[in-house]
Design a protein around this motif. Structure first.
Motif, PDB file in Angstrom:
ATOM      1  N   LEU A   1       0.830  -1.198   0.000  1.00 45.15           N
ATOM      2  CA  LEU A   1       0.000   0.000   0.000  1.00 45.15           C
ATOM      3  C   LEU A   1       0.870   1.256   0.000  1.00 45.15           C
ATOM      4  O   LEU A   1       0.601   2.218  -0.743  1.00 45.15           O
ATOM      5  N   CYS A   2       1.911   1.254   0.800  1.00 47.19           N
ATOM      6  CA  CYS A   2       2.779   2.425   0.888  1.00 47.19           C
ATOM      7  C   CYS A   2       3.497   2.709  -0.423  1.00 47.19           C
ATOM      8  O   CYS A   2       3.819   3.872  -0.719  1.00 47.19           O
ATOM      9  N   ARG A   3       3.747   1.687  -1.199  1.00 49.22           N
ATOM     10  CA  ARG A   3       4.380   1.870  -2.508  1.00 49.22           C
ATOM     11  C   ARG A   3       3.483   2.671  -3.456  1.00 49.22           C
ATOM     12  O   ARG A   3       3.955   3.252  -4.430  1.00 49.22           O
ATOM     13  N   GLN A   4       2.196   2.705  -3.166  1.00 53.22           N
ATOM     14  CA  GLN A   4       1.249   3.414  -4.032  1.00 53.22           C
ATOM     15  C   GLN A   4       1.073   4.881  -3.650  1.00 53.22           C
ATOM     16  O   GLN A   4       0.434   5.640  -4.374  1.00 53.22           O
ATOM     17  N   HIS A   5       1.631   5.290  -2.496  1.00 56.35           N
ATOM     18  CA  HIS A   5       1.416   6.649  -1.995  1.00 56.35           C
ATOM     19  C   HIS A   5       2.707   7.163  -1.370  1.00 56.35           C
ATOM     20  O   HIS A   5       3.248   6.538  -0.444  1.00 56.35           O
ATOM     21  N   GLN A   6       3.169   8.315  -1.830  1.00 59.22           N
ATOM     22  CA  GLN A   6       4.438   8.837  -1.332  1.00 59.22           C
ATOM     23  C   GLN A   6       4.401   9.211   0.140  1.00 59.22           C
ATOM     24  O   GLN A   6       5.442   9.241   0.799  1.00 59.22           O
ATOM     25  N   ASP A   7       3.219   9.521   0.668  1.00 62.88           N
ATOM     26  CA  ASP A   7       3.131   9.976   2.055  1.00 62.88           C
ATOM     27  C   ASP A   7       2.788   8.864   3.039  1.00 62.88           C
ATOM     28  O   ASP A   7       2.541   9.137   4.213  1.00 62.88           O
ATOM     29  N   LEU A   8       2.792   7.618   2.585  1.00 60.27           N
ATOM     30  CA  LEU A   8       2.557   6.479   3.469  1.00 60.27           C
ATOM     31  C   LEU A   8       3.867   5.727   3.697  1.00 60.27           C
ATOM     32  O   LEU A   8       4.637   5.490   2.759  1.00 60.27           O
ATOM     33  N   PHE A   9       4.081   5.327   4.960  1.00 63.55           N
ATOM     34  CA  PHE A   9       5.262   4.570   5.345  1.00 63.55           C
ATOM     35  C   PHE A   9       4.818   3.452   6.277  1.00 63.55           C
ATOM     36  O   PHE A   9       3.783   3.560   6.931  1.00 63.55           O
ATOM     37  N   ALA A  10       5.586   2.382   6.341  1.00 62.48           N
ATOM     38  CA  ALA A  10       5.125   1.171   7.023  1.00 62.48           C
ATOM     39  C   ALA A  10       5.977   0.816   8.231  1.00 62.48           C
ATOM     40  O   ALA A  10       7.137   1.214   8.347  1.00 62.48           O
ATOM     41  N   THR A  11       5.355   0.038   9.127  1.00 65.60           N
ATOM     42  CA  THR A  11       6.095  -0.693  10.147  1.00 65.60           C
ATOM     43  C   THR A  11       6.012  -2.175   9.775  1.00 65.60           C
ATOM     44  O   THR A  11       5.131  -2.582   9.017  1.00 65.60           O
ATOM     45  N   ALA A  12       6.921  -2.976  10.323  1.00 61.60           N
ATOM     46  CA  ALA A  12       6.917  -4.407  10.025  1.00 61.60           C
ATOM     47  C   ALA A  12       7.262  -5.189  11.286  1.00 61.60           C
ATOM     48  O   ALA A  12       8.324  -4.978  11.884  1.00 61.60           O
ATOM     49  N   GLY A  13       6.344  -6.069  11.690  1.00 64.82           N
ATOM     50  CA  GLY A  13       6.571  -6.857  12.892  1.00 64.82           C
ATOM     51  C   GLY A  13       5.411  -7.778  13.168  1.00 64.82           C
ATOM     52  O   GLY A  13       4.553  -7.991  12.300  1.00 64.82           O
ATOM     53  N   CYS A  14       5.369  -8.309  14.382  1.00 67.51           N
ATOM     54  CA  CYS A  14       4.314  -9.233  14.780  1.00 67.51           C
ATOM     55  C   CYS A  14       3.686  -8.764  16.094  1.00 67.51           C
ATOM     56  O   CYS A  14       4.335  -8.779  17.148  1.00 67.51           O
ATOM     57  N   HIS A  15       2.448  -8.323  16.014  1.00 64.75           N
ATOM     58  CA  HIS A  15       1.684  -7.870  17.162  1.00 64.75           C
ATOM     59  C   HIS A  15       1.622  -8.985  18.205  1.00 64.75           C
ATOM     60  O   HIS A  15       1.517 -10.166  17.855  1.00 64.75           O
ATOM     61  N   PRO A  16       1.680  -8.650  19.494  1.00 64.25           N
ATOM     62  CA  PRO A  16       1.679  -9.720  20.506  1.00 64.25           C
ATOM     63  C   PRO A  16       0.499 -10.681  20.397  1.00 64.25           C
ATOM     64  O   PRO A  16       0.668 -11.882  20.655  1.00 64.25           O
ATOM     65  N   THR A  17      -0.670 -10.191  20.014  1.00 66.59           N
ATOM     66  CA  THR A  17      -1.814 -11.097  19.912  1.00 66.59           C
ATOM     67  C   THR A  17      -1.752 -11.974  18.672  1.00 66.59           C
ATOM     68  O   THR A  17      -2.554 -12.901  18.540  1.00 66.59           O
ATOM     69  N   ARG A  18      -0.805 -11.706  17.781  1.00 63.21           N
ATOM     70  CA  ARG A  18      -0.655 -12.515  16.568  1.00 63.21           C
ATOM     71  C   ARG A  18       0.519 -13.480  16.671  1.00 63.21           C
ATOM     72  O   ARG A  18       0.784 -14.225  15.722  1.00 63.21           O
ATOM     73  N   THR A  19       1.239 -13.449  17.783  1.00 64.95           N
ATOM     74  CA  THR A  19       2.420 -14.308  17.903  1.00 64.95           C
ATOM     75  C   THR A  19       2.073 -15.789  17.896  1.00 64.95           C
ATOM     76  O   THR A  19       2.941 -16.624  17.631  1.00 64.95           O
TER      77      THR A  19
END
Length: 327
Positions: A69-87
Motif C-alpha cells: 500500500l505504501c508503494r502506491q502513496h508517497q506519504d505512506l510509510f510502514a512498520t513491520a513486525g508481529c503484534h503480541p496477539t498474533r504471535t
C-alpha cells in the motif's frame, strides 16, 4: 504529472494507522457494505494537515500488505513486525519461527525507503486468549534481533503487563536505538519507567478515555510526545473524558466531517464508528487544550519528535513533495 509542495501551517504525522483493514475498502466482517473509499479517506487526511501516515504491520502477511500500500502513496510509510496477539501464528508458519522472522528481516531490508520501524511488537496481557504469555514473550524478544539487523526504531505495544513489558525493554535496551510506545494507556509510574528508558509516547483516543488517563497524559514531556489515530479504532467518543476538551463547532480549530452509518455511505462523509486519519486533529485539539499549548505549536513540536525517531534528516521546515495529476 507535476509536483506539488505540501506547505501547511499545520503539519502532522499519524504514527499509527491500520490502513490495510478491509473497512477502508468498504468491507465489514467479510461483507461489502459500500465502495472502496480509501482514496477519499487519504484525501481528507491530507486536507486536515496530515503530511505522513505510518501504516501498521501486525504480522508478516500484514506487513507485506502495508508495504504494498505504501508503494502506491508517497506519504505512506510502514512498520513491520508481529503484534503480541498474533504471535500464536509464528510456530505454524512454514519453516517455523526462524523462517517467519527471516521473512520480516528480508522484507525490511528490501524496503528500507518505506519501512520506518520494527513492530508492532510488545506484550498484551488483556487478550491472552489470542496468545499466551510465554509465546508473546518469546517472540517479543525476536524483534530485538530485527532492530539489530536493520538499525530501525521500535513501534511498541503494551497492555496490562504489570511492569513486565518495561522489564523486557530494560534488559534489552542496548539492542535498539529508540522507539515509541503507541496507544499508551498506562499509569504514571509506567510512564516514568518508559521515559527513563528514553522512549517516546504515542497518544490517541484510547489514551484519553478517563480522567485518570488525562492526568497521566499531562505528565508526558512535549519533547517525548507523538500522536496517532490507530484507525479504524480508538476514536474519541462522547463518553470519553477528552470529549469535553474538543471544539465541537470547529470555530477555533477544525471540526470532523459528518459521519453516516455504513448503510448510508457517501464519499464525502466519514463512516460512523470507523475512525480515520483526519480525526487526528481531534486528538491534537484535546492534547493541546490539556497541556495549554497552541495547537500549531504543539503539532510542530510533535512533528519534530516523530521525524527525529522515524524520519531522521527531516525537519519542520522540510517540504514533502507529492505527485498530483496535472491540471
Amino acid at each position: 504529472m507535476h509536483r506539488r509542495l505540501v506547505a501547511r501551517s499545520m503539519r502532522i504525522i499519524d504514527i499509527g494507522a491500520n490502513l490495510t483493514d478491509p473497512v477502508f475498502r468498504g468491507k465489514y466482517r467479510g461483507k461489502q457494505a459500500h465502495d472502496d473509499d480509501l482514496g477519499v479517506v487519504l484525501q481528507r487526511a491530507r486536507a486536515a494537515g496530515v503530511e505522513r501516515m505510518m501504516v501498521t504491520g501486525g504480522s508478516l502477511h500484514e506487513s507485506k500488505e502495508a508495504i504494498d500500500l505504501c508503494r502506491q502513496h508517497q506519504d505512506l510509510f510502514a512498520t513491520a513486525g508481529c503484534h503480541p496477539t498474533r504471535t500464536s501464528e509464528v510456530d505454524g508458519h512454514p519453516g517455523g519461527a526462524d523462517a517467519y522472522f527471516a521473512g520480516l528481516r528480508d522484507l525490511i531490508l528490501s524496503n528500507k525507503d518505506k519501512v520506518v520501524a520494527v513492530g508492532e511488537c510488545g506484550l498484551d496481557y488483556d487478550r491472552l486468549h489470542f496468545s499466551d504469555k510465554p509465546t508473546q514473550n518469546k517472540y517479543f524478544l525476536r524483534h530485538f534481533d530485527l532492530t539489530e539487523a536493520t538499525g530501525l526504531p521500535l513501534f511498541l505495544h503494551d497492555r496490562n503487563t504489570g511492569g513486565e513489558f518495561a522489564a523486557v525493554l530494560k534488559q534489552n535496551r542496548h539492542r535498539f536505538s529508540t522507539g515509541v510506545v503507541h496507544s499508551f494507556t498506562g499509569t504514571a509510574e509506567e510512564l516514568r519507567e518508559l521515559l527513563a528508558l528514553g522512549l517516546y509516547i504515542g497518544i490517541n483516543g484510547c489514551s484519553l478515555k478517563t480522567d485518570d488517563n488525562l492526568a497521566v497524559v499531562k505528565l508526558i514531556p512535549v519533547d517525548r510526545l507523538m500522536i496517532e489515530t490507530d484507525c479504524p479504532y480508538c476514536e474519541i467518543r462522547p463518553t470519553h473524558a477528552s470529549h469535553k476538551l474538543l471544539d465541537p463547532a470547529g470555530v477555533a480549530s477544525w471540526a470532523a466531517p459528518d459521519a453516516k452509518r455504513k448503510e448510508r455511505w457517501c464519499s464525502d462523509s466519514m463512516v460512523k464508528s470507523r475512525n480515520e486519519p483526519c480525526t487526528i486533529r481531534l486528538v491534537l485539539q484535546a492534547v493541546a487544550k490539556l497541556l495549554a499549548i497552541d495547537e500549531v505549536e504543539l503539532a510542530a513540536r510533535m512533528f519534530e519528535n516523530t521525524c527525529k525517531v522515524f524520519f531522521p534528516g527531516t525537519t519542520h521546515d522540510s517540504k514533502l513533495e507529492l505527485d498530483t495529476p496535472a491540471q
